[in-house]
Design a protein around this motif. Structure first.
Motif, PDB file in Angstrom:
ATOM      1  N   HIS A  19      -4.930   3.338 -11.145  1.00  0.00           N
ATOM      2  CA  HIS A  19      -3.689   2.883 -10.521  1.00  0.00           C
ATOM      3  C   HIS A  19      -4.037   2.466  -9.092  1.00  0.00           C
ATOM      4  CE1 HIS A  19      -0.994   5.118 -13.513  1.00  0.00           C
ATOM      5  NE2 HIS A  19      -2.216   5.528 -13.797  1.00  0.00           N
ATOM      6  N   VAL A  20      -3.640   1.270  -8.680  1.00  0.00           N
ATOM      7  CA  VAL A  20      -4.051   0.740  -7.386  1.00  0.00           C
ATOM      8  C   VAL A  20      -2.823   0.270  -6.608  1.00  0.00           C
ATOM      9  CG1 VAL A  20      -5.479  -0.966  -6.193  1.00  0.00           C
ATOM     10  CG2 VAL A  20      -6.244  -0.010  -8.369  1.00  0.00           C
ATOM     11  N   ALA A  21      -2.816   0.558  -5.296  1.00  0.00           N
ATOM     12  CA  ALA A  21      -1.731   0.091  -4.436  1.00  0.00           C
ATOM     13  C   ALA A  21      -2.238  -0.045  -3.014  1.00  0.00           C
ATOM     14  CB  ALA A  21      -0.550   1.059  -4.478  1.00  0.00           C
ATOM     15  N   GLU A  22      -1.638  -0.967  -2.278  1.00  0.00           N
ATOM     16  CA  GLU A  22      -1.896  -1.104  -0.845  1.00  0.00           C
ATOM     17  C   GLU A  22      -0.649  -0.668  -0.087  1.00  0.00           C
ATOM     18  OE1 GLU A  22      -3.407  -4.850   0.414  1.00  0.00           O
ATOM     19  OE2 GLU A  22      -5.158  -4.775  -0.930  1.00  0.00           O
ATOM     20  N   LEU A  23      -0.870   0.136   0.951  1.00  0.00           N
ATOM     21  CA  LEU A  23       0.234   0.679   1.727  1.00  0.00           C
ATOM     22  C   LEU A  23       0.207   0.118   3.142  1.00  0.00           C
ATOM     23  CD1 LEU A  23       0.109   2.681  -0.701  1.00  0.00           C
ATOM     24  CD2 LEU A  23       0.845   4.462   0.898  1.00  0.00           C
ATOM     25  N   GLU A  24       1.398  -0.214   3.640  1.00  0.00           N
ATOM     26  CA  GLU A  24       1.601  -0.691   5.001  1.00  0.00           C
ATOM     27  C   GLU A  24       2.159   0.452   5.850  1.00  0.00           C
ATOM     28  OE1 GLU A  24       0.867  -3.700   6.055  1.00  0.00           O
ATOM     29  OE2 GLU A  24       0.518  -4.784   4.165  1.00  0.00           O
ATOM     30  N   PRO A  25       2.184   0.288   7.173  1.00  0.00           N
ATOM     31  CA  PRO A  25       2.778   1.326   8.023  1.00  0.00           C
ATOM     32  C   PRO A  25       4.203   1.663   7.597  1.00  0.00           C
ATOM     33  CG  PRO A  25       1.574  -0.243   9.373  1.00  0.00           C
ATOM     34  CD  PRO A  25       1.587  -0.807   7.982  1.00  0.00           C
ATOM     35  N   GLY A  26       4.491   2.956   7.516  1.00  0.00           N
ATOM     36  CA  GLY A  26       5.798   3.432   7.070  1.00  0.00           C
ATOM     37  C   GLY A  26       5.840   3.823   5.617  1.00  0.00           C
ATOM     38  N   ASP A  27       4.843   3.386   4.820  1.00  0.00           N
ATOM     39  CA  ASP A  27       4.786   3.741   3.400  1.00  0.00           C
ATOM     40  C   ASP A  27       4.074   5.077   3.211  1.00  0.00           C
ATOM     41  OD1 ASP A  27       5.947   1.287   2.799  1.00  0.00           O
ATOM     42  OD2 ASP A  27       4.019   0.304   2.400  1.00  0.00           O
ATOM     43  N   ALA A  28       4.377   5.736   2.107  1.00  0.00           N
ATOM     44  CA  ALA A  28       3.718   6.994   1.757  1.00  0.00           C
ATOM     45  C   ALA A  28       3.362   6.969   0.282  1.00  0.00           C
ATOM     46  CB  ALA A  28       4.623   8.188   2.071  1.00  0.00           C
ATOM     47  N   ILE A  29       2.406   7.822  -0.090  1.00  0.00           N
ATOM     48  CA  ILE A  29       2.000   7.945  -1.483  1.00  0.00           C
ATOM     49  C   ILE A  29       1.937   9.421  -1.849  1.00  0.00           C
ATOM     50  CG2 ILE A  29      -0.453   7.844  -0.855  1.00  0.00           C
ATOM     51  CD1 ILE A  29      -1.028   6.540  -3.542  1.00  0.00           C
ATOM     52  N   TYR A  30       2.412   9.732  -3.040  1.00  0.00           N
ATOM     53  CA  TYR A  30       2.251  11.082  -3.590  1.00  0.00           C
ATOM     54  C   TYR A  30       1.040  11.076  -4.501  1.00  0.00           C
ATOM     55  CZ  TYR A  30       2.779  15.145  -6.593  1.00  0.00           C
ATOM     56  OH  TYR A  30       2.535  16.307  -7.293  1.00  0.00           O
ATOM     57  N   ILE A  31       0.077  11.969  -4.210  1.00  0.00           N
ATOM     58  CA  ILE A  31      -1.140  12.116  -5.019  1.00  0.00           C
ATOM     59  C   ILE A  31      -1.087  13.482  -5.682  1.00  0.00           C
ATOM     60  CG2 ILE A  31      -3.660  12.163  -5.002  1.00  0.00           C
ATOM     61  CD1 ILE A  31      -3.582  10.480  -2.455  1.00  0.00           C
ATOM     62  N   PRO A  32      -0.971  13.538  -7.001  1.00  0.00           N
ATOM     63  CA  PRO A  32      -0.898  14.845  -7.673  1.00  0.00           C
ATOM     64  C   PRO A  32      -2.223  15.595  -7.587  1.00  0.00           C
ATOM     65  CG  PRO A  32      -0.129  13.045  -9.107  1.00  0.00           C
ATOM     66  CD  PRO A  32      -0.840  12.423  -7.948  1.00  0.00           C
ATOM     67  N   PRO A  33      -2.196  16.917  -7.711  1.00  0.00           N
ATOM     68  CA  PRO A  33      -3.437  17.688  -7.720  1.00  0.00           C
ATOM     69  C   PRO A  33      -4.380  17.190  -8.807  1.00  0.00           C
ATOM     70  CG  PRO A  33      -1.544  19.151  -7.597  1.00  0.00           C
ATOM     71  CD  PRO A  33      -1.001  17.778  -7.862  1.00  0.00           C
ATOM     72  N   LEU A  34      -5.670  17.131  -8.477  1.00  0.00           N
ATOM     73  CA  LEU A  34      -6.780  16.816  -9.375  1.00  0.00           C
ATOM     74  C   LEU A  34      -6.922  15.332  -9.699  1.00  0.00           C
ATOM     75  CD1 LEU A  34      -6.597  19.811 -11.898  1.00  0.00           C
ATOM     76  CD2 LEU A  34      -7.606  19.730  -9.608  1.00  0.00           C
ATOM     77  N   TRP A  35      -6.009  14.493  -9.263  1.00  0.00           N
ATOM     78  CA  TRP A  35      -6.194  13.058  -9.472  1.00  0.00           C
ATOM     79  C   TRP A  35      -7.270  12.559  -8.515  1.00  0.00           C
ATOM     80  CZ3 TRP A  35      -3.520   8.861 -12.078  1.00  0.00           C
ATOM     81  CH2 TRP A  35      -2.678   9.299 -13.103  1.00  0.00           C
TER      82      TRP A  35
END
Length: 338
Positions: free
Chosen positions: A220-236
C-alpha cells in the motif's frame, strides 16, 4: 502496488471505531493541518527552524549522517558488517545550522535527527501542536532532516505519523510479507526495529532480491503533505521516504494498550527473540511440533476451543490480572537466570 485507504474529517471517535479495528494502514488527510508547526513548515526552512528554536531545550539528540548516493537510505553496508552512516548526539542548534548549510548544496549528505522525545528536546511544542486523535499522555516524538529513506521495518506498537513539513512517501506491507523482504537479523539492525537489507524496495536489484516484486504487489503506497497523518498498525512493514530536498519533519505517536491493569504491554519482541533462541537447535520435526503448539496455545485457543474449561479455571488461557502477570514474569526471569 495499490493506493492506500484515505479518509478526511477523521474524529477521535471515528478513529477508534473505524480505523484501529480495521488493522490496515489509513491515510487521514488534514488531521493536523491546524498545527502552527505545519504553518511554519509550509512557510519554508528558515521560518520553520526558527519556530522550533523557540522550544529548544539544548538537549543533545540522536543524529545520523550518510554520504549522498542514489538511494539515500540509512541502511546496512553492502557486506552487512556495519551501517552506512555515522551516528552522534548534537543539540538542535547545531543540527539546524547544518541543515541550513546543506540546503545550499546541489547534492548534500543525508542528515536527520530521529525519534527525539518532544517533551525532553522541545518542551512546550506538543502542547502547542496537539494530536486530536489521542490522549495527551501518548508522548510524541519528532524526526527532522533532509531527503533520506528509512528501509522497510516493523514496530510492535500502534503508530500515528503526522507530516509537519516537506513530503513523505509511505510504502506499507502486511506482516505476511516477511519472507519476501530479505530481513536482517533482529539483533543487528540500523535501528531498534528489525529491518530489510534492501535499501529501497522500489529500486531493488531484481537479480539479488527477486522476491521483492512479489512483496510490492501487496504494498500500500501513499504520499503525505504537511497536515496529513497516517495510521500504521502494529507489525506492518513500512518504508518511509522523506522526499523534500532540504527539510522534512514528522511527528509520530507510538502506543500500546495495557497487558493487565498497571502492566505494560511490552513483551512481544522479547518473546520472539526468546523463541528464536530456545528453538533454534531442535531438529526440523520437533520445530514443526512447536509451530503447531504455538498455533494452539498462543494464537488458536479461543472461544469454542476453550468451552471444555470452566471460565474460572482457565488460568493463562483466561484473563490475567496485574498480580498474576507479575508472578509469571518473575517465574520466567528466574528460569532465564539458570
Amino acid at each position: 502496488m495499490r493506493a492506500m485507504k484515505e479518509l478526511t474529517g477523521v474524529t477521535r471517535e471515528r478513529f477508534e471505531r473505524e480505523v484501529v479495528p480495521g488493522y490496515e494502514p489509513v491515510v487521514m488527510r488534514g488531521v493536523v493541518a491546524h498545527w502552527p508547526l505545519v504553518a511554519q513548515g509550509r512557510a519554508g526552512l528558515e521560518p520553520c527552524l526558527q519556530y522550533l528554536m523557540g522550544f529548544d531545550a539544548g538537549t543533545p539528540v540522536d543524529a545520523v549522517l550518510a554520504k549522498p548516493d542514489a538511494v539515500r537510505a540509512f541502511t546496512y553496508k553492502p557486506e552487512l558488517d556495519g551501517f552506512n552512516f555515522m551516528r552522534d548526539k548534537r543539540p538542535y542548534a547545531a543540527l539546524f545550522e547544518q541543515l541550513w548549510r546543506y540546503s545550499h548544496f546541489p547534492d548534500p549528505p543525508s542528515l536527520a535527527a530521529q525519534s527525539a522525545l518532544v517533551s525532553e528536546a522541545l518542551p512546550g511544542l506538543a502542547q502547542a501542536n496537539v494530536c486530536p486523535l489521542l490522549d495527551a499522555q501518548v508522548a510524541p516524538r519528532i524526526w527532522i532532516g533532509n531527503r533520506a529513506t528509512v528501509p522497510a521495518h516493523f514496530d510492535d506498537s500502534h503508530n500515528i505519523a503526522c507530516v509537519a513539513a516537506g513530503k513523505r512517501r509511505f510504502t506499507l506491507l502486511p506482516p505476511q510479507c516477511a519472507p519476501l523482504l530479505y530481513l536482517g537479523p533482529p539483533d543487528h539492525a540500523p535501528t531498534p526495529a528489525p529491518m530489510s537489507v534492501v535499501p529501497d524496495l522500489h529500486r531493488a536489484d531484481a537479480v539479488k532480491f527477486p522476491r521483492v516484486s512479489e512483496a510490492l504487489a501487496q504494498a500500500h503506497v501513499a504520499e503525505l503533505e504537511p497536515g496529513d497523518a497516517i495510521y500504521i498498525p502494529p507489525l506492518w512493514f513500512h518504508q518511509v521516504e522523506a522526499l523534500a530536498p532540504h527539510l522534512n519533519i514528522l511527528v509520530n505517536y507510538w502506543w500500546r494498550p495495557e497487558a493487565a491493569p498497571g502492566r505494560p504491554d511490552d513483551l512481544h519482541p522479547a518473546a520472539m527473540r526468546l523463541a528464536m533462541l530456545a528453538l533454534r537447535h531442535l531438529p526440523d520435526g520437533e520445530r514443526e511440533g512447536w509451530r503447531a503448539l504455538f498455533g494452539h496455545y498462543v494464537f488458536g485457543a479461543r472461544g469454542e476451543q476453550l468451552a471444555h474449561i470452566p471460565e474460572g479455571q482457565r488460568h493463562l488461557f483466561g484473563d490475567v490480572d496485574a498480580a498474576r502477570d507479575a508472578q509469571i514474569r518473575d517465574d520466567l526471569a528466574t528460569q532465564l537466570k539458570r
